[in-house]
Each structure stands twice: as structure tokens, then as C-alpha cells.
Scaffold this active site. Structure first.
Site, PDB file in Angstrom:
ATOM      1  CG  HIS A 117      37.105  38.784  50.418  1.00 20.10           C
ATOM      2  ND1 HIS A 117      37.922  39.880  50.522  1.00 20.10           N
ATOM      3  CD2 HIS A 117      36.024  39.206  49.704  1.00 20.10           C
ATOM      4  CE1 HIS A 117      37.370  40.909  49.881  1.00 20.10           C
ATOM      5  NE2 HIS A 117      36.210  40.514  49.384  1.00 20.10           N
ATOM      6  CB  CYS A 152      40.402  12.504  44.101  1.00 21.77           C
ATOM      7  SG  CYS A 152      40.695  14.254  43.772  1.00 21.77           S
ATOM      8  CB  SER A 192      42.675  50.289  50.609  1.00 23.12           C
ATOM      9  OG  SER A 192      42.260  49.076  49.966  1.00 23.12           O
ATOM     10  CG  ASN A 216      42.598  52.761  56.701  1.00 23.27           C
ATOM     11  OD1 ASN A 216      42.513  51.551  56.897  1.00 23.27           O
ATOM     12  ND2 ASN A 216      43.238  53.274  55.655  1.00 23.27           N
ATOM     13  CD  GLU A 218      47.686  54.181  53.212  1.00 21.91           C
ATOM     14  OE1 GLU A 218      48.631  54.925  52.894  1.00 21.91           O
ATOM     15  OE2 GLU A 218      47.635  52.987  52.906  1.00 21.91           O
TER      16      GLU A 218
END
Ligand code: APR
Ligand code: ZN
Length: 247
Positions: A117, A152, A192, A216, A218
């Protein structure tokens, strides 16, 4: 003992691979996106973190990014990051594929980090292409909202992260998929696993015959495909696995 089984798998892996999400940085103080206290429980991601909303109103994006940026830029790696870097140094992980943009894997010494990402450490002008350190832009947000490009003057200065509606970096994605096909032990930490194509990486690994370890806080949708599932905090679980690997 699931932690022991996870250590055994990683200790004997031919070519281990890790996928990490926001949960691995939670103990560095960076809020996650989903789950308790997650960013998307406060804001609508499409409204504040899509390329369309950014182009329509860069200031709205930067007001959220200013808050999250001050936390992320001040954050330091936690023992979970350090344990993953040690596993790579010991040859137990070939790479870390991360959805995170906070740069903490690199800060903790991981060298082969694939940022699906993008990185929140740089910003780029969408009009002239010039780049600047995100930390420098953070310093002027109190007096310049939205920030202007130093070269710019454009207001379309955007962190080099993938917003909703933007394509993923093809080279990073291809490398992650190639490593997923090759790995025999897939360690998934702090995600998740609801955002694609990032979540495709562990699925591809399992389809290619890898055994998966999920760490994890959860349950995740992939727990049922995993050889080992450990529901706990990565900053505690990963160092424990690391200690068992080094024996
Ligand atoms: N240790 C382990 N897991 C944790 C911890 C912790 N200390 N704290 C939270 N978690 C878990 C949560 O239970 C949750 O399942 O980490 C997971 C984080 O999930 P998300 O917040 O959805 O983060 P992530 O999976 O990385 O999101 C993917 O969504 O919004 C986009 O671009 C953003 O990269 C992000 C992507
Ligand atoms: Zn510019």
C-alpha cells in the site's frame, strides 16, 4: 502448544514469508483501521481515503492524515517488528509483505519489505511529480492546509500511499504473489484480511501448499485455513515464537 508448533514450522521452513497488517503496529501506538478504536470506526474510508475524495477536497484528506501522521511519524518499532526482523536475519523469513505504510518494519531492521500500500514516509505532487519527505510536510500543516507543492504550488500533494480506488504498485504485488507461490510457511500477523488483493497473498500461499500461521488479536476469516491460529498481541506472541526458534 500452538506457539511451539508455530516456532517448529518457522524453524524448519524452506522459505518462510510474512504478511503484516495494522495490528503489528498497534503496540507502537498507531491505531488500526478496523476492530476496537479503528480509524474506520471514526471516519468513512471512502470519504476520507479514496483518490476521488482526495482530488475533490485535499484539505479534508490532510486533516485526517495530519492527525494520523503525527502518531505514525513519532512511532517506534515494537517487539513484534523486532522479532520479525530477527526471523529474517536468521533466514526464517525470505521477506515481509506489508499492508502498513508506517515504515516500522524497515526501522526495526527488516531488509526485504514489500509495501503493497506504498509508504507514508514520502509525499508526491500529482501535477509536477516532485517528492518531499512526509515529515517536512507535517511540520507546515498548522499553517498550510492543504499543503502546497514546494516546486509548482499545486494543492495536489499526496503521500505515496495507495488510496481506495488507486491501483496497487504492480511490481510489489507481483513479487508478493511470486513469493506466496514459493513459500512453504506463511505467517500472517495483525490483519483483518478483508482488503484485497493483499489478502490474496496468504490464500495463494495455502493454495500452493504452504502451511499458514495466523497471529491476530481476534478471529480472522482465514483462521479455518490455518495450520496454527494464535489469538494474541503480536508484540508478545512474535518474540515468544522467536525465542523458541532460536532455542
Ligand atoms: N496484535 C495482533 N493483532 C492485533 C493487535 C495486536 N496488538 N491489535 C489489533 N490487532 C488486529 C485486529 O484485531 C484486526 O483484526 O489487527 C487487525 C487489524 O485489522 P485492520 O485494522 O483491518 O488492518 P489491516 O488488515 O492492515 O487493513 C488492511 O485496509 O484501510 C485499509 O489500507 C488500509 O492497509 C490497510 C488495509
Ligand atoms: Zn508540484
Amino acid at each position: 502448544m500452538t506457539v511451539r508448533r508455530a516456532a517448529e514450522l518457522l524453524a524448519t521452513a524452506r522459505q518462510g514469508l510474512a504478511l503484516t497488517g495494522a495490528g503489528v503496529s498497534a503496540e507502537s501506538g498507531i491505531p488500526t483501521f478496523r476492530g476496537e478504536g479503528g480509524l474506520w470506526t471514526k471516519y468513512d474510508p471512502v470519504k476520507v481515503s479514496s483518490i476521488e475524495s482526495f482530488l475533490a477536497d485535499p484539505a479534508a484528506y490532510w486533516r485526517v492524515s495530519k492527525e494520523r501522521g503525527s502518531i505514525a511519524l513519532a512511532a517506534r518499532p515494537n517487539p513484534g517488528h523486532e522479532a520479525l526482523a530477527a526471523m529474517e536475519a536468521a533466514g526464517r523469513l525470505a521477506a515481509i509483505v506489508t499492508q502498513n505504510t508506517d515504515g516500522l518494519h524497515q526501522d526495526s531492521g527488516s531488509t526485504h519489505v514489500i509495501e503493497l500500500h506504498g509508504s507514508g514516509r514520502m509525499v508526491q505532487c500529482l501535477e509536477c511529480g516532485s517528492r518531499e519527505a512526509r515529515a517536512d510536510v507535517q511540520r507546515r500543516l498548522d499553517t498550510e492546509m492543504p499543503p502546497h507543492c514546494r516546486s509548482c504550488g499545486s494543492i495536489f500533494l499526496k503521500p505515496t500511499v495507495v488510496l481506495f480506488g488507486e491501483p496497487m504498485p504492480a511490481a510489489a504485488l507481483n513479487e508478493a504473489f511470486e513469493l506466496a507461490r514459493q513459500t512453504d510457511v506463511m505467517l500472517v500477523v495483525g490483519s483483518s484480511l478483508v482488503v484485497y488483493p493483499a489478502a490474496e497473498v496468504p490464500l495463494l500461499a495455502v493454495q500452493s501448499g504452504a502451511l499458514m500461521i495466523v497471529v491476530n488479536a481476534e478471529p480472522t476469516p482465514f483462521d479455518r485455513f490455518a495450520e496454527v491460529v494464535i489469538h494474541g498481541r503480536s508484540g508478545e506472541v512474535l518474540p515468544e515464537i522467536g525465542r523458541l526458534i532460536s532455542g
